[in-house]
Design a protein around this motif. Structure first.
Motif, PDB file in Angstrom:
ATOM      1  N   ASN A   1      32.927  60.170  88.352  1.00 27.66           N
ATOM      2  CA  ASN A   1      32.920  58.539  88.681  1.00 27.66           C
ATOM      3  C   ASN A   1      32.606  57.835  87.394  1.00 27.66           C
ATOM      4  O   ASN A   1      33.034  56.684  86.982  1.00 27.66           O
TER       5      ASN A   1
ATOM      6  N   ILE B   1      35.223  51.935  91.224  1.00 24.24           N
ATOM      7  CA  ILE B   1      34.662  52.963  92.080  1.00 24.24           C
ATOM      8  C   ILE B   1      33.367  52.465  92.987  1.00 24.24           C
ATOM      9  O   ILE B   1      32.780  53.133  93.701  1.00 24.24           O
TER      10      ILE B   1
ATOM     11  N   SER C   1      29.999  53.691  93.988  1.00 31.22           N
ATOM     12  CA  SER C   1      29.432  55.127  94.081  1.00 31.22           C
ATOM     13  C   SER C   1      28.440  55.409  92.887  1.00 31.22           C
ATOM     14  O   SER C   1      28.130  54.570  91.927  1.00 31.22           O
TER      15      SER C   1
ATOM     16  N   ASP D   1      42.772  61.134  93.097  1.00 30.68           N
ATOM     17  CA  ASP D   1      42.260  60.465  94.565  1.00 30.68           C
ATOM     18  C   ASP D   1      40.851  60.859  95.034  1.00 30.68           C
ATOM     19  O   ASP D   1      40.458  62.039  94.294  1.00 30.68           O
ATOM     20  N   PHE D   2      40.331  60.415  96.008  1.00 29.06           N
ATOM     21  CA  PHE D   2      38.995  60.857  96.490  1.00 29.06           C
ATOM     22  C   PHE D   2      38.782  60.360  97.797  1.00 29.06           C
ATOM     23  O   PHE D   2      39.449  59.736  98.629  1.00 29.06           O
TER      24      PHE D   2
ATOM     25  N   VAL E   1      36.286  58.693 100.251  1.00 31.05           N
ATOM     26  CA  VAL E   1      35.291  57.493 100.305  1.00 31.05           C
ATOM     27  C   VAL E   1      34.714  57.322 101.611  1.00 31.05           C
ATOM     28  O   VAL E   1      35.409  57.507 102.886  1.00 31.05           O
TER      29      VAL E   1
ATOM     30  N   SER F   1      35.186  58.628 106.782  1.00 32.07           N
ATOM     31  CA  SER F   1      35.659  58.683 105.656  1.00 32.07           C
ATOM     32  C   SER F   1      37.255  58.443 105.572  1.00 32.07           C
ATOM     33  O   SER F   1      37.944  58.565 106.609  1.00 32.07           O
TER      34      SER F   1
ATOM     35  N   ALA G   1      43.177  56.671  93.335  1.00 36.63           N
ATOM     36  CA  ALA G   1      42.493  56.160  92.037  1.00 36.63           C
ATOM     37  C   ALA G   1      43.225  55.057  91.907  1.00 36.63           C
ATOM     38  O   ALA G   1      44.269  54.922  91.570  1.00 36.63           O
TER      39      ALA G   1
ATOM     40  N   LEU H   1      38.020  49.058  96.099  1.00 38.78           N
ATOM     41  CA  LEU H   1      37.122  49.645  96.772  1.00 38.78           C
ATOM     42  C   LEU H   1      36.029  48.166  97.333  1.00 38.78           C
ATOM     43  O   LEU H   1      35.688  47.447  96.357  1.00 38.78           O
TER      44      LEU H   1
ATOM     45  N   ASP I   1      31.483  51.185  99.571  1.00 36.97           N
ATOM     46  CA  ASP I   1      32.348  52.509  99.627  1.00 36.97           C
ATOM     47  C   ASP I   1      31.874  53.231  98.365  1.00 36.97           C
ATOM     48  O   ASP I   1      31.380  52.793  97.237  1.00 36.97           O
ATOM     49  N   LYS I   2      31.415  54.409  98.614  1.00 42.37           N
ATOM     50  CA  LYS I   2      30.875  55.431  97.643  1.00 42.37           C
ATOM     51  C   LYS I   2      32.217  56.733  97.767  1.00 42.37           C
ATOM     52  O   LYS I   2      32.389  57.298  98.856  1.00 42.37           O
ATOM     53  N   ILE I   3      32.534  57.086  96.564  1.00 43.40           N
ATOM     54  CA  ILE I   3      33.215  58.292  96.351  1.00 43.40           C
ATOM     55  C   ILE I   3      32.229  59.466  96.544  1.00 43.40           C
ATOM     56  O   ILE I   3      31.399  59.596  95.470  1.00 43.40           O
TER      57      ILE I   3
END
Length: 398
Positions: free
Chosen positions: A224, A234, A237, A266-267, A269, A279, A284, A288, A292-294
């Protein structure tokens, strides 16, 4: 890497071997809850016993800070060790001096004795020459079988090794050979995976690796910080935003050294970190929200990493790709671990992992036995990956 092993020791019949082991085992109410560290020492003990040596086991437990703390005695280890060895294990109330010498002298050939916590003596952590001499005085040879303590220049890991013939035990030998195969003289191409939460705790590691690897995949909260440095949104995050400039410097250094950096494309979230939380996958660069948290790498990132491992001959892994302790954010780590283990089992990839979170993640994925080697050494493994000399290993060099 050249170091002396027990195969170089000649005849050991009738000699006393002082063996530094890692018996700093987890205990609850005086009972061992995980005997892995005892089991690791068994091959060395067996080899010495078969050679007719008297085996004096030396270890620390907890942090008594140079004082006798009865609750930190190693005596509770004896019963478990006897069970694993299938042979009697005596106990000495001290690790140096006349009492220890007399107890060792009373052993038959092949006998085993566990000495009391070496950290009960202030000279241990100070690497005091006089205390190292006391340790040397009770044995004919020294054997270091505790790689996990090799990054400490203590009397029992470094000082004594210069005073009597010193050798690597079987566990130490296996660890050093595996690490040399992973980073010292690896089969190329070499890929590294470095995860975890903070760039700041792994700066030396990253700077060393970009000069040695062909590819380096960065995951977890560390990724991150790199994404943020590149202007990728991000959201809320975990990241060290004040390390953005440092992250860019590492990327520049990697490019100059010919090391390809693989960051998540990509991730996964979510707005909260809890089991079964809602989730969604995000590419990427997509916007967000602040909530939002990755929390994990996405499927495209996993696929790219799988392809990169397949194209490699050696893998060195330290740190998970997401919050693997909280499903469903374990998916990427587990998927990558399964692929690495399958390649290792097929004999087409040397796959070495280590570090506390990494070991836990590989256990979680159920692949520890299929990896080429998994180091439980923690700090010593990390310092070795950082390219730092380990005093306990340097003392064994030919």
């Amino acid at each position: 890497m050249t170091f002396r092993t027990l195969d170089d020791a000649g005849s050991l019949a009738g000699k006393t071997a002082l063996v530094r082991v890692d018996f700093n085992v987890p205990m609850e109410d005086g009972k061992i809850t995980d005997d892995t560290r005892l089991r690791v020492a068994l091959p060395t003990i067996a080899k010495l016993r078969d050679a007719g040596a008297r085996v004096a086991l030396l270890a620390h437990f907890d942090r008594p800070k140079g004082k006798v703390v009865p609750s930190m005695s190693l005596k509770p280890v004896v019963d478990d060790l006897e069970h694993l060895l299938g042979a009697p294990v005596r106990f000495a109330d001290d690790c140096v001096g006349d009492e220890a010498k007399a107890a060792i002298a009373d052993l038959d050939a092949g006998g085993v004795i566990l000495l009391e916590n070496v950290r009960f003596h202030a000279g241990e952590e100070k690497n005091d020459p006089a205390f190292a001499a006391q340790l040397a005085d009770i044995a004919d040879i020294y054997v270091n079988d505790a790689f996990s303590a090799a990054h400490r220049a203590h009397a029992s890991t470094e000082g004594v090794a210069h005073l009597i013939p010193a050798y690597a035990g079987e566990s130490m030998r296996r660890e050093l050979e595996a690490l040399d195969a992973a980073l010292g003289n690896p089969k190329k191409p070499v890929i590294g995976i470095v995860g975890g939460s903070k760039v700041s705790t792994k700066l030396d590691l990253l700077k060393n690796l970009v000069g040695k690897l062909d590819r380096l995949a960065i995951g977890g909260g560390m990724a991150n910080t790199f994404l943020f440095a590149q202007g990728v949104d991000i959201g809320g995050s975990l990241a060290e935003r004040d390390m953005a400039e440092t992250a860019l410097e590492i990327l520049t250094e990697a490019k100059a050294r010919g090391c390809e950096i693989l960051l998540p494309v990509d991730f996964i979230v979510a707005t909260e970190v809890k089991p079964g939380a809602d989730s969604r996958p995000v590419t990427a660069g997509q916007p967000l929200s602040a909530d939002d948290k990755i929390l994990d790498a996405g499927p495209a990132t996993v696929a790219r990493l799988v392809d990169a491992m397949t194209a490699s001959k050696t893998l060195i892994w330290n740190g998970p790709l997401g919050v693997f302790e909280v499903p469903p954010f374990d998916v990427a780590t587990v998927a990558v671990a399964h692929h690495a283990a399958a390649l290792a089992k097929a004999g087409v990839l040397i796959a070495v992992g280590g570090g506390g979170d990494t070991v836990a993640a590989l256990h979680h994925a159920g692949v520890v036995d299929d990896m080429t080697f998994v180091s439980t050494a923690g700090g010593a493994f990390l310092e070795w990956m950082e390219g730092k000399p380990l005093p306990g290993v340097e003392a064994l060099n030919v």
